[in-house]
Design an enzyme around this catalytic site. Structure first.
Site, PDB file in Angstrom:
ATOM      1  N   PHE A 135       3.302  -4.651  -9.536  1.00  0.00           N
ATOM      2  CA  PHE A 135       2.772  -4.892 -10.887  1.00  0.00           C
ATOM      3  C   PHE A 135       3.056  -3.695 -11.793  1.00  0.00           C
ATOM      4  O   PHE A 135       2.893  -2.538 -11.376  1.00  0.00           O
ATOM      5  CB  PHE A 135       1.266  -5.149 -10.801  1.00  0.00           C
ATOM      6  CG  PHE A 135       0.542  -5.031 -12.112  1.00  0.00           C
ATOM      7  CD1 PHE A 135       0.875  -5.848 -13.187  1.00  0.00           C
ATOM      8  CD2 PHE A 135      -0.473  -4.096 -12.293  1.00  0.00           C
ATOM      9  CE1 PHE A 135       0.218  -5.728 -14.413  1.00  0.00           C
ATOM     10  CE2 PHE A 135      -1.138  -3.977 -13.508  1.00  0.00           C
ATOM     11  CZ  PHE A 135      -0.792  -4.800 -14.577  1.00  0.00           C
ATOM     12  N   SER A 136       3.473  -3.973 -13.022  1.00  0.00           N
ATOM     13  CA  SER A 136       3.715  -2.954 -14.048  1.00  0.00           C
ATOM     14  C   SER A 136       4.796  -1.977 -13.562  1.00  0.00           C
ATOM     15  O   SER A 136       5.913  -2.404 -13.293  1.00  0.00           O
ATOM     16  CB  SER A 136       2.392  -2.256 -14.406  1.00  0.00           C
ATOM     17  OG  SER A 136       2.537  -1.483 -15.565  1.00  0.00           O
ATOM     18  N   SER A 137       4.470  -0.681 -13.390  1.00  0.00           N
ATOM     19  CA  SER A 137       5.483   0.236 -12.855  1.00  0.00           C
ATOM     20  C   SER A 137       5.993  -0.281 -11.508  1.00  0.00           C
ATOM     21  O   SER A 137       7.181  -0.143 -11.182  1.00  0.00           O
ATOM     22  CB  SER A 137       4.881   1.632 -12.688  1.00  0.00           C
ATOM     23  OG  SER A 137       5.840   2.513 -12.163  1.00  0.00           O
TER      24      SER A 137
END
Ligand SMILES: *[C@@H]1O[C@H](CO)[C@@H](O)[C@H](O)[C@H]1NC(C)=O
Ligand SMILES: *[C@@H]1O[C@H](CO)[C@@H](O)[C@H](O)[C@H]1NC(C)=O
Ligand SMILES: *[C@@H]1O[C@H](CO)[C@@H](O)[C@H](O)[C@H]1NC(C)=O
Ligand SMILES: *[C@@H]1O[C@H](CO)[C@@H](O)[C@H](O)[C@H]1NC(C)=O
Length: 292
Positions: A135-137
């Site tokens: 998720f995200s990074s």
């Protein structure tokens, strides 16, 4: 079930299990001093699949272990989970340095691949069933790993991430550094995005990871355009042309974007969903081929 809605469930389920998340110190070459945590369920398969699960900026292995219901799926299906952890750049994965964007070039990517190799050897893992999600990074790093190590990963699922090499040329890997061009939506042609992936491992002509791309349309930190660009990239690399949009799949506010028959590439956009963990473990594990 959405990641965000299962936090409580996941914690109680994993507390009930005897196995727990364990740190591994000597897993092989680790050029950027990242950390390895592993979850081997008590009921591990004889030849287990392996999923690498990557935390967001500011996160850590233990936090992401509790952030989805994947550990309870590991308990009932016998696969192994690896939770890498980075102490650098506000705990963001290195997605901008050439090292991670190059096959066997070093960086966080090489350390993570060495964690996979360690788990394959120590636990008789199935080298043809290695997957990555984040998720995200962690979603950004999912696309980086899928691009740089197509020989390692059979499939990936990137949640609220950015395309492979999107941060190339930026001074850092965070969506809050001085250069936000990538996270705010940099545009390239499908061919240009595809070339970034192919140039990460020149001469490679084997199979490429099958990909799922998830994003919220109300994400202001990492814009949903990043998912459009990632889909352009993988559509080019996997030679999977767009076929149709299915609104309401897997549920009300989502639209499923199908490429071909969906075997190689699928996108999911959550209408009005912001920058938050989201997704559907069941759908992801079916796409990977771990669940029938
Ligand atoms: C990450 O942090 C570790 C420990 O501080 C350091 O040894 C390593 O060089 C850093 N890596 C990068 C890519 O900044
Ligand atoms: C143990 O794992 C196998 C598949 O690997 C599964 O069929 C079985 O139901 C699992 N048992 C428990 C108690 O989770
Ligand atoms: C900002 O980062 C992008 C990649 O995300 C890069 O193409 C661009 O050259 C960078 N701009 C500056 C001024 O560093
Ligand atoms: C399918 O969905 C994508 C992503 O939201 C959108 O860009 C595209 O215009 C849609 N295509 C059609 C034909 O509705």
């Amino acid at each position: 079930m959405l990641f965000s809605s299962i936090l409580g469930l996941a914690v109680s389920a994993t507390c009930a299990a005897a196995a727990s998340l364990q740190q591994v110190s000597n897993f092989g070459a680790n050029p950027t001093n990242i950390r390895m945590y592993i979850y081997v369920p008590d009921n591990v398969s004889a030849n287990p699949a392996i999923i690498v699960a990557l935390h967001p900026c500011g996160g850590n292995g233990q936090q992401w272990f509790s952030g989805t219901s994947l550990p309870s799926y590991a308990d009932s299906n016998g696969f192994i989970l690896i939770y890498p952890e980075t102490p650098n750049q506000s705990n963001c994965w290195d997605v901008h340095n050439v090292a991670s964007l190059t096959h066997n070039g070093g960086g966080d990517a090489q350390g993570i691949v060495n964690m996979v190799n360690y788990a394959l050897e120590q636990h008789n893992g199935d080298a043809s069933s290695v997957y990555v999600m984040g998720f995200s990074s962690g979603g950004m790093m999912t696309n980086v790993l899928a691009g740089s190590y197509p020989d390692v990963f059979a499939a990936g699922a990137a949640f609220s991430g950015t395309p492979h090499a999107c941060f190339f040329g930026a001074p850092g890997s965070t969506p809050f550094s001085s250069n936000q061009t990538c996270a705010q939506g940099i545009s390239h042609t499908p061919e240009q995005w595809g070339a970034f992936v192919r140039n990460s491992y020149p001469g490679y002509d084997g199979p490429r990871p099958r990909m799922q791309i998830w994003h919220g349309t109300a994400d202001a930190l990492v814009r949903p355009a990043c998912a459009d660009e990632a889909l352009k990239q993988w559509s080019n690399v996997l030679d999977a042309p767009w076929s149709q949009n299915n609104t309401g799949v897997p549920s009300g506010q989502y639209t499923q974007i199908m490429y071909g028959d969906g075997t190689a590439l699928q996108g999911y956009f959550g209408n009005g969903v912001g920058h938050q963990p989201q997704g559907n473990e069941d759908l992801m594990l079916r796409f990977f081929g771990i669940l029938a």
